[in-house]
Design an enzyme around this catalytic site. Structure first.
Site, mmCIF file in Angstrom:
data_model
loop_
_atom_site.group_PDB
_atom_site.id
_atom_site.type_symbol
_atom_site.label_atom_id
_atom_site.label_comp_id
_atom_site.label_asym_id
_atom_site.label_seq_id
_atom_site.Cartn_x
_atom_site.Cartn_y
_atom_site.Cartn_z
ATOM 1 N N HIS A 1 0.732 -1.192 0.050
ATOM 2 C CA HIS A 1 0.086 0.004 -0.097
ATOM 3 C C HIS A 1 0.697 1.173 -0.052
ATOM 4 O O HIS A 1 0.563 2.128 -0.747
ATOM 5 C CB HIS A 1 -0.893 0.047 1.165
ATOM 6 C CG HIS A 1 -1.545 1.309 1.408
ATOM 7 N ND1 HIS A 1 -3.075 1.417 1.205
ATOM 8 C CD2 HIS A 1 -1.175 2.528 2.046
ATOM 9 C CE1 HIS A 1 -3.251 2.582 1.449
ATOM 10 N NE2 HIS A 1 -2.291 3.393 2.020
ATOM 11 N N GLU A 2 2.047 1.223 0.847
ATOM 12 C CA GLU A 2 2.742 2.378 0.948
ATOM 13 C C GLU A 2 3.811 2.659 -0.292
ATOM 14 O O GLU A 2 4.010 3.685 -0.833
ATOM 15 C CB GLU A 2 3.579 2.257 2.478
ATOM 16 C CG GLU A 2 2.803 2.235 3.508
ATOM 17 C CD GLU A 2 1.959 3.304 3.798
ATOM 18 O OE1 GLU A 2 1.970 4.647 3.082
ATOM 19 O OE2 GLU A 2 0.832 3.055 4.474
ATOM 20 N N HIS B 1 1.607 4.292 -2.959
ATOM 21 C CA HIS B 1 1.552 5.673 -2.784
ATOM 22 C C HIS B 1 2.613 6.311 -3.384
ATOM 23 O O HIS B 1 2.533 7.262 -4.135
ATOM 24 C CB HIS B 1 1.612 6.107 -1.088
ATOM 25 C CG HIS B 1 0.282 6.106 -0.542
ATOM 26 N ND1 HIS B 1 -0.806 6.934 -0.892
ATOM 27 C CD2 HIS B 1 -0.259 5.496 0.592
ATOM 28 C CE1 HIS B 1 -1.752 6.779 -0.182
ATOM 29 N NE2 HIS B 1 -1.494 6.050 0.856
ATOM 30 N N GLU C 1 -6.449 6.914 -1.461
ATOM 31 C CA GLU C 1 -6.484 5.866 -0.192
ATOM 32 C C GLU C 1 -6.970 4.496 -1.064
ATOM 33 O O GLU C 1 -6.480 3.521 -1.064
ATOM 34 C CB GLU C 1 -6.999 6.084 0.899
ATOM 35 C CG GLU C 1 -6.179 6.720 2.082
ATOM 36 C CD GLU C 1 -4.941 6.329 2.222
ATOM 37 O OE1 GLU C 1 -4.749 4.988 2.713
ATOM 38 O OE2 GLU C 1 -3.806 6.935 2.088
#
Length: 294
Positions: free
Chosen positions: A147-148, A151, A224
């Site tokens: 997920h990071e 980003h 997100e």
């Protein structure tokens, strides 16, 4: 939310006061005034410089400030099997996402969280909390790291800096326009700017600043969902869903500072008006979106 709004108001008040002092000391205030009004072209340029300048200075300092605010320690040479696994997992995901290898760090915090920040896709930082490492399985941590990394690969830090710069510009511009209108039309100031201009500008900047914050948080919530999809691609959809479900079970109020909370895996919750100021969608919505393949 009350605390965050109060801090926001105080920060904006300080900014407008500093801007006023800078304008007067540099003589920009008299330059912006034109025939009893405002030089709108010059004001827009001025607002753009301050609006985008502040946003990108913050972005340029994001890695340094994030380390200072959280106490994150970068893993220079892995000392444990867990540290080696973290670094190698991020390395593998970064290669799959087509970005440079981010710095990997761990910070002390009881809540299960992680964040990514940095100036560019090839100059970034991924940090995980000790709470995350204690409360999640390896598969779930892998999904959080994905997920990071997503980003970073999506350019979310730069995108939000651009959005922040745009709204900052219009906040500064519109606040001074409103201040000028009130000063000239209501208080009939003929030469320069009277006290009404500064007072009205402060109040208008606070109001417009709150509205701008709502806009920025909306875009943050949308990104997100996209980072969740990226994490699912890098680590597997089931792992990403399991990670979000684990976050829901072990949820604690995030300890990340507001400046970097938008890039954490977990954010503050709430409903009603509070939702407008949330950087993250509710976990139930994120889980439902992944299960639906949205």
């Amino acid at each position: 939310m009350v605390k965050r709004i109060f801090l926001f108001l105080v920060t904006n008040l300080a900014v407008i006061v500093v801007l006023g002092i800078v304008l007067r000391l540099l003589g920009i205030d008299s330059y912006l005034a034109q025939q009893g009004g405002l030089n709108y072209t010059a004001l827009l340029v001025f607002a753009s410089v301050f609006g985008f300048g502040g946003a990108f200075i913050s972005l340029a300092m994001s890695k340094w400030s994030a380390k200072r605010m959280t106490g994150a320690v970068v893993i220079e040479e892995p000392r444990t099997e867990l540290e080696r696994w973290l670094v190698e997992t991020v390395r593998r995901q970064a290669q799959a996402a087509g970005i440079g290898m981010p710095e990997v760090a761990i910070y002390e915090a009881p809540d299960a969280n992680a964040f990514a920040t940095g100036m560019s896709k090839d100059n970034a930082l991924v940090a995980v909390s000790t709470g995350l490492l204690h409360k999640m399985s390896r598969d779930e941590v892998e999904a959080v790291l994905g997920h990071e990394v997503s980003h970073i690969a999506n350019g979310d830090m730069v995108t939000l800096a651009l959005i922040q710069g745009i709204v900052n510009t219009f906040v500064i511009f519109l606040a001074r326009v409103v201040g000028n209108i009130v000063d000239k039309a209501v208080f009939k100031t003929e030469n320069g700017h009277g006290p009404a201009f500064w007072i009205t500008s402060i109040l208008a900047e606070i109001v417009f600043g709150i509205l701008a914050s709502i806009i920025v948080m909306y875009f943050s919530r949308q990104r997100e969902f996209r980072a969740d999809r990226g994490g699912a691609q890098l680590a597997g959809r089931n792992k990403m869903i399991a990670a979000l479900e684990r976050l829901k079970r072990v949820y604690e109020e995030p300890s990340l500072p507001d400046q970097i909370s938008a890039f954490g895996i977990s954010g503050r919750t709430g409903g009603g008006l509070k939702r407008l100021f949330m950087s993250h969608p509710p976990l139930d919505e994120r889980i439902a979106a992944l299960k639906a393949g949205v």
